[in-house]
Enzyme design. Structure first.
Site, PDB file in Angstrom:
ATOM      1  N   HIS A 121      43.017  43.459  53.604  1.00  0.00           N
ATOM      2  CA  HIS A 121      43.214  42.994  52.219  1.00  0.00           C
ATOM      3  C   HIS A 121      42.849  41.510  52.102  1.00  0.00           C
ATOM      4  O   HIS A 121      42.080  41.116  51.222  1.00  0.00           O
ATOM      5  CB  HIS A 121      44.676  43.229  51.822  1.00  0.00           C
ATOM      6  CG  HIS A 121      45.036  42.674  50.478  1.00  0.00           C
ATOM      7  ND1 HIS A 121      45.129  43.454  49.358  1.00  0.00           N
ATOM      8  CD2 HIS A 121      45.321  41.400  50.078  1.00  0.00           C
ATOM      9  CE1 HIS A 121      45.453  42.695  48.318  1.00  0.00           C
ATOM     10  NE2 HIS A 121      45.584  41.432  48.742  1.00  0.00           N
ATOM     11  N   GLU A 122      43.405  40.704  53.022  1.00  0.00           N
ATOM     12  CA  GLU A 122      43.174  39.248  52.928  1.00  0.00           C
ATOM     13  C   GLU A 122      41.694  38.923  53.112  1.00  0.00           C
ATOM     14  O   GLU A 122      41.161  38.033  52.447  1.00  0.00           O
ATOM     15  CB  GLU A 122      44.015  38.496  53.967  1.00  0.00           C
ATOM     16  CG  GLU A 122      45.525  38.628  53.773  1.00  0.00           C
ATOM     17  CD  GLU A 122      45.988  38.302  52.361  1.00  0.00           C
ATOM     18  OE1 GLU A 122      45.380  37.443  51.699  1.00  0.00           O
ATOM     19  OE2 GLU A 122      46.967  38.936  51.901  1.00  0.00           O
ATOM     20  N   HIS A 125      39.769  38.947  50.074  1.00  0.00           N
ATOM     21  CA  HIS A 125      39.792  37.671  49.342  1.00  0.00           C
ATOM     22  C   HIS A 125      38.808  36.690  49.984  1.00  0.00           C
ATOM     23  O   HIS A 125      38.092  35.978  49.279  1.00  0.00           O
ATOM     24  CB  HIS A 125      41.186  37.044  49.388  1.00  0.00           C
ATOM     25  CG  HIS A 125      42.229  37.796  48.616  1.00  0.00           C
ATOM     26  ND1 HIS A 125      42.023  38.253  47.341  1.00  0.00           N
ATOM     27  CD2 HIS A 125      43.501  38.156  48.941  1.00  0.00           C
ATOM     28  CE1 HIS A 125      43.123  38.861  46.914  1.00  0.00           C
ATOM     29  NE2 HIS A 125      44.034  38.817  47.874  1.00  0.00           N
ATOM     30  N   HIS A 131      42.456  40.525  43.064  1.00  0.00           N
ATOM     31  CA  HIS A 131      43.307  41.719  43.128  1.00  0.00           C
ATOM     32  C   HIS A 131      42.801  42.822  42.200  1.00  0.00           C
ATOM     33  O   HIS A 131      42.260  42.549  41.125  1.00  0.00           O
ATOM     34  CB  HIS A 131      44.749  41.356  42.777  1.00  0.00           C
ATOM     35  CG  HIS A 131      45.450  40.742  43.935  1.00  0.00           C
ATOM     36  ND1 HIS A 131      46.512  39.898  43.810  1.00  0.00           N
ATOM     37  CD2 HIS A 131      45.224  40.845  45.267  1.00  0.00           C
ATOM     38  CE1 HIS A 131      46.918  39.510  45.011  1.00  0.00           C
ATOM     39  NE2 HIS A 131      46.141  40.075  45.915  1.00  0.00           N
TER      40      HIS A 131
END
Lengths: 366, 80
Positions: A121-122, A125, A131
């Protein structure tokens, strides 16, 4: 899916990362595996390649920290915020921070957070995704523990990342035919008795153990190495092959890239104005390696791991008959072979005198 | 006047912090003139409820609070 304002992204396909520290909750190799697997998720749907650095400045720096850790967003103890990461950019851009007050785990359990899931997930980014409000997407902001075996990205994540990075990787140039009269090589080395010829992302493998020339891609042997080597050579005593690309070099042992690499070529003793080398060859009898840069060459002593004094020297001054720059070089059966364009020159190792000139493709029985 | 129970006060503070962190909520000084609009916190709660697909009420109900208490990524969901 969403992207950050102005949609920042990495404007290159080779993105470097470095793990600055480790959580005591997991074995180091498990952390490394979780991070590598997380990168793999994104590289599988983009043209991006993620190259791990062990030192120096990396695009994406990964670290574990508690509470205040030097940015504007302090962590908050167990639960709550698990991690955060910055959009692509210089300095802190792309970096991913994990809250050390969480219990990080290799598996999905009730008592901890699966590092692979959070890292994936990170890193979304770090690559430029914001998101997603699609429940089930990796970029949904809430942690959802799930089985990570055969984990796949949600279509929303794929659509998001592919909106930033072209889906069709830049098409690699086609592999030239073995007997192409214009065949040239980027680099050549021996490896455990075989000879490897490199061109773009391809490798020709000439082995005493099989009759035909084998054709492979560099990534099939070393997945994290991009093609387009400038030079390569083997130090048989150490069972080590060195690969050079631009101002960096890697040491490999079989399929494994040795820790601590890539290193800058300046660490071998090259001055700063040398940005890349053209070719390299190791003389097994003297334990010296010759590096060719333009019309000059350096001599590196593998025993003392230092450049020899009195270099660089003109290639033509010592290797009589070699008036060209050298694209690739090889030592085999008491001879050096210097490749330039579609020709190569056989040179006696001891006398350094030119013996004969041949077509480059003669190595493939053309 | 009825006193706000301590638990409710804590929840409001928690929600305010959450909205500040993840929904760009900024507490405004109260105006002398009464606004016809919803109060800014309710608007942000609506935004958050909408993002997570919850029933959009603008009220800090248990469902919304429960969602706010889930472990999550520290990057904002909505930016100015």
């Amino acid at each position: 899916y969403s992207t950050f304002p102005l949609s920042p992204k990495w404007n290159k396909e080779d993105v470097t990362y470095r793990i600055l520290n480790y959580t005591p909750d997991m074995l180091q190799e498990d952390v490394e595996e979780a991070i590598a697997k997380a990168f793999q998720l994104w590289s599988s749907v983009t043209p991006l390649r993620f190259i791990r650095l062990h030192s120096g400045e990396a695009d994406i720096k990964i670290s574990f920290a508690s509470g205040f850790h030097g940015d504007f967003y302090s962590f908050d103890g167990p639960g709550g915020t698990l991690a955060h990461a910055y959009h692509p950019g210089k300095d802190i851009g792309g970096d991913a921070h994990f809250d050390e007050d969480e219990n990080w785990t290799k598996f999905t359990t009730y008592s901890g957070f699966n590092l692979f899931l959070v890292a994936a997930h990170e890193l979304g980014h770090s690559l430029g995704l914001g998101h997603s409000n699609v429940f089930g997407a990796l970029m949904y902001p809430i942690y959802m523990g799930k089985d990570t075996r055969d984990f796949r990205l949600h279509q929303d994540d794929i659509d998001g990342i592919q909106s930033l990075y072209e889906t069709t990787p830049t098409k690699p140039p086609a592999r030239p035919e073995d007997c192409d009269p214009h065949l040239t090589f980027d680099a050549i080395t021996t490896l455990r008795g075989e000879i490897l010829f490199f061109k773009d992302s391809y490798v020709w493998r000439k082995s005493p153990y099989f009759r035909d020339i084998e054709h492979d891609t560099i990534s099939s042997f070393w997945p994290s190495l991009a093609g387009g080597f400038d030079a390569a050579y083997e130090v048989d005593k150490r069972d080590q092959v060195m690969f050079f690309k631009d101002d960096q070099y890697w040491a490999v042992n079989g399929y494994n890239i040795q820790p601590g690499f890539p290193k800058p070529i300046q660490s071998l003793g090259f001055p700063r104005n040398v940005r890349k080398i053209d070719a390299a060859v190791h003389d097994q009898s003297t334990k010296k390696t010759y590096f060719f840069v333009g019309h000059r060459y350096w001599s590196f002593n593998e025993n003392t791991q230092s450049m020899e004094r009195g270099y660089p020297r003109k290639i033509a001054a010592d290797f009589h008959g070699i008036y060209h720059t050298v694209d690739a070089a090889l030592q085999k059966n008491g001879h050096f072979y210097f490749f330039h364009g579609a020709k190569h020159y056989e040179v006696d190792v001891k006398t350094k005198k030119l013996i004969r000139t041949m077509k480059s493709n003669s190595w493939f029985d053309c | 006047l009825p006193v706000i129970p301590e638990k409710e006060k804590e929840d409001m503070q928690f929600a305010q912090k959450y909205l500040e962190n993840f929904y760009d909520f900024k507490e405004e000084k109260s105006s002398l003139f009464k606004s016809k609009d919803l109060n800014p916190m309710s608007k942000k709660i609506q935004e958050m409820q909408s993002f997570f697909g919850l029933e959009v009420t603008g009220q800090l109900n248990s469902q919304t609070l429960n969602m706010m208490k889930q472990p999550r990524c520290g990057i904002p969901d909505v930016r100015s």
